[in-house]
Design a protein around this motif. Sequence first.
Motif, mmCIF file in Angstrom:
data_model
loop_
_atom_site.group_PDB
_atom_site.id
_atom_site.type_symbol
_atom_site.label_atom_id
_atom_site.label_comp_id
_atom_site.label_asym_id
_atom_site.label_seq_id
_atom_site.Cartn_x
_atom_site.Cartn_y
_atom_site.Cartn_z
ATOM 1 N N GLY A 103 -34.360 23.158 3.582
ATOM 2 C CA GLY A 103 -32.998 23.577 3.902
ATOM 3 C C GLY A 103 -32.526 24.702 3.000
ATOM 4 N N ILE A 104 -33.018 24.692 1.752
ATOM 5 C CA ILE A 104 -32.714 25.773 0.812
ATOM 6 C C ILE A 104 -33.521 27.022 1.165
ATOM 7 C CG2 ILE A 104 -33.112 26.556 -1.562
ATOM 8 C CD1 ILE A 104 -30.585 24.994 -1.415
ATOM 9 N N THR A 105 -34.828 26.852 1.392
ATOM 10 C CA THR A 105 -35.689 28.007 1.647
ATOM 11 C C THR A 105 -35.380 28.687 2.972
ATOM 12 O OG1 THR A 105 -37.413 26.568 2.595
ATOM 13 C CG2 THR A 105 -37.559 27.058 0.243
ATOM 14 N N SER A 106 -34.869 27.923 3.947
ATOM 15 C CA SER A 106 -34.530 28.498 5.251
ATOM 16 C C SER A 106 -33.070 28.955 5.322
ATOM 17 C CB SER A 106 -34.810 27.486 6.363
ATOM 18 O OG SER A 106 -33.965 26.345 6.226
ATOM 19 N N TYR A 109 -28.288 26.047 3.873
ATOM 20 C CA TYR A 109 -27.160 25.839 2.970
ATOM 21 C C TYR A 109 -27.396 26.617 1.681
ATOM 22 C CZ TYR A 109 -30.351 21.774 2.627
ATOM 23 O OH TYR A 109 -31.444 20.952 2.603
ATOM 24 N N ASP A 110 -26.321 26.824 0.928
ATOM 25 C CA ASP A 110 -26.357 27.642 -0.284
ATOM 26 C C ASP A 110 -26.827 26.867 -1.505
ATOM 27 O OD1 ASP A 110 -24.919 29.831 1.130
ATOM 28 O OD2 ASP A 110 -23.246 28.417 1.054
ATOM 29 N N ILE A 111 -26.636 25.554 -1.462
ATOM 30 C CA ILE A 111 -26.898 24.704 -2.622
ATOM 31 C C ILE A 111 -27.058 23.278 -2.113
ATOM 32 C CG2 ILE A 111 -24.463 24.192 -3.078
ATOM 33 C CD1 ILE A 111 -25.048 24.569 -6.082
ATOM 34 N N SER A 112 -27.758 22.454 -2.870
ATOM 35 C CA SER A 112 -27.884 21.042 -2.494
ATOM 36 C C SER A 112 -27.130 20.185 -3.497
ATOM 37 C CB SER A 112 -29.356 20.615 -2.474
ATOM 38 O OG SER A 112 -29.833 20.419 -3.800
ATOM 39 N N VAL A 124 -40.891 26.442 -4.841
ATOM 40 C CA VAL A 124 -40.228 27.208 -3.778
ATOM 41 C C VAL A 124 -38.709 27.269 -3.914
ATOM 42 C CG1 VAL A 124 -42.059 26.849 -2.083
ATOM 43 C CG2 VAL A 124 -40.240 25.152 -2.289
ATOM 44 N N ALA A 125 -38.137 26.421 -4.743
ATOM 45 C CA ALA A 125 -36.678 26.384 -4.886
ATOM 46 C C ALA A 125 -36.282 26.551 -6.337
ATOM 47 C CB ALA A 125 -36.129 25.063 -4.344
ATOM 48 N N GLY A 126 -35.062 27.025 -6.560
ATOM 49 C CA GLY A 126 -34.540 27.149 -7.905
ATOM 50 C C GLY A 126 -33.717 25.925 -8.279
ATOM 51 N N PRO A 238 -31.390 28.820 -3.993
ATOM 52 C CA PRO A 238 -32.519 29.680 -3.605
ATOM 53 C C PRO A 238 -33.257 30.211 -4.831
ATOM 54 C CG PRO A 238 -30.610 30.205 -2.274
ATOM 55 C CD PRO A 238 -30.139 29.253 -3.343
ATOM 56 N N LYS A 239 -34.550 30.187 -4.785
ATOM 57 C CA LYS A 239 -35.371 30.638 -5.903
ATOM 58 C C LYS A 239 -35.206 32.148 -6.099
ATOM 59 C CE LYS A 239 -40.094 30.119 -7.683
ATOM 60 N NZ LYS A 239 -39.762 29.138 -8.734
ATOM 61 N N GLY A 240 -34.961 32.568 -7.332
ATOM 62 C CA GLY A 240 -34.858 33.981 -7.649
ATOM 63 C C GLY A 240 -33.471 34.575 -7.524
ATOM 64 N N ASP A 241 -32.517 33.784 -7.009
ATOM 65 C CA ASP A 241 -31.147 34.294 -6.895
ATOM 66 C C ASP A 241 -30.434 34.057 -8.232
ATOM 67 O OD1 ASP A 241 -28.610 35.061 -6.235
ATOM 68 O OD2 ASP A 241 -28.504 33.949 -4.358
ATOM 69 N N ASP A 242 -30.741 34.921 -9.192
ATOM 70 C CA ASP A 242 -30.254 34.725 -10.559
ATOM 71 C C ASP A 242 -28.730 34.810 -10.663
ATOM 72 O OD1 ASP A 242 -32.896 34.482 -11.370
ATOM 73 O OD2 ASP A 242 -33.089 36.605 -11.854
#
Length: 273
Positions: A103-106, A109-112, A124-126, A238-242
């Motif tokens: 759900g995060i990688t696709s 949603y913005d956050i879990s 795969v996720a941050g 999302p991974k990499g969205d610093d």
Amino acid sequence: MLRQDYSHNFYLNQLSIIMKKIFLIALLALLPFSLNAESNLDKILSAGVLKVGTTGDWDPMTMKDPATNKYKGFDIDVMNELAKDMGVKIEFVPAEWKTIVSGITSERYDISTSVTKTPKRAEVAGFTDTYYKYGTVPLVLKKNLNKFSTRDSLNNSNVTIATTLGTSQEEKAKEFFPKSKLNSVEAPARDFQEVLAGRADGNITSSTEANKLVIKYPQLAIVPDGEKNPAFLAMMVPKGDDKWNGYVNDWIKKKKKSGFFTNLLAKYNLKSL
């Protein structure tokens, strides 16, 4: 001769320009997410909506009330506070443990809401900073507590351990009970229900949930030496969205300092390890 030299130099210059462009394109592809794409933070503020993925089946972190279809719990309070401080509306997106990462990688949603930090998920996720730490404990029927008095007693080829598909406990069961038979059930079914029904000898879950379950179901008991292997809770992003991750981490730090998390833990009778 001069014309040939000019043509040759012109060709080399053009080739150099093309190679520089190729290099820049390749470099941009390797740069962090925050420099290549619009951050989720910008999207959220622009749309005025924070989309939060949650399972609604983890007491007392996130629970969905079937009568009202509304969510409640520790995590829900955290997310409502985050949305309020951001000045945006909140939208809870139903998720399942087996698909909460996708759900995060696709970008569903913005956050879990909180999940356990695991190496597999981190591929795969941050993850945000941790704000709660718990132990992992086995549950068995109280009448079988003499038989299964230690964690090691459950690691046996004659023992069946139930887990819920997609949870961090499913992975831990493989590590803790390599000799046992593992039975993964799919949500909305839950692993502890297999123990109650006699289809499994035990299951493992967070100490947070276990303490609630033994009150709700007196026939269950926590294995005494079970609270080992501390696990760290955090929200997934999302991974990499610093930029987005940094914003949430700064928010967590400020809320810790203000006493928000301390008060929330007391509200739900929780204690971080």
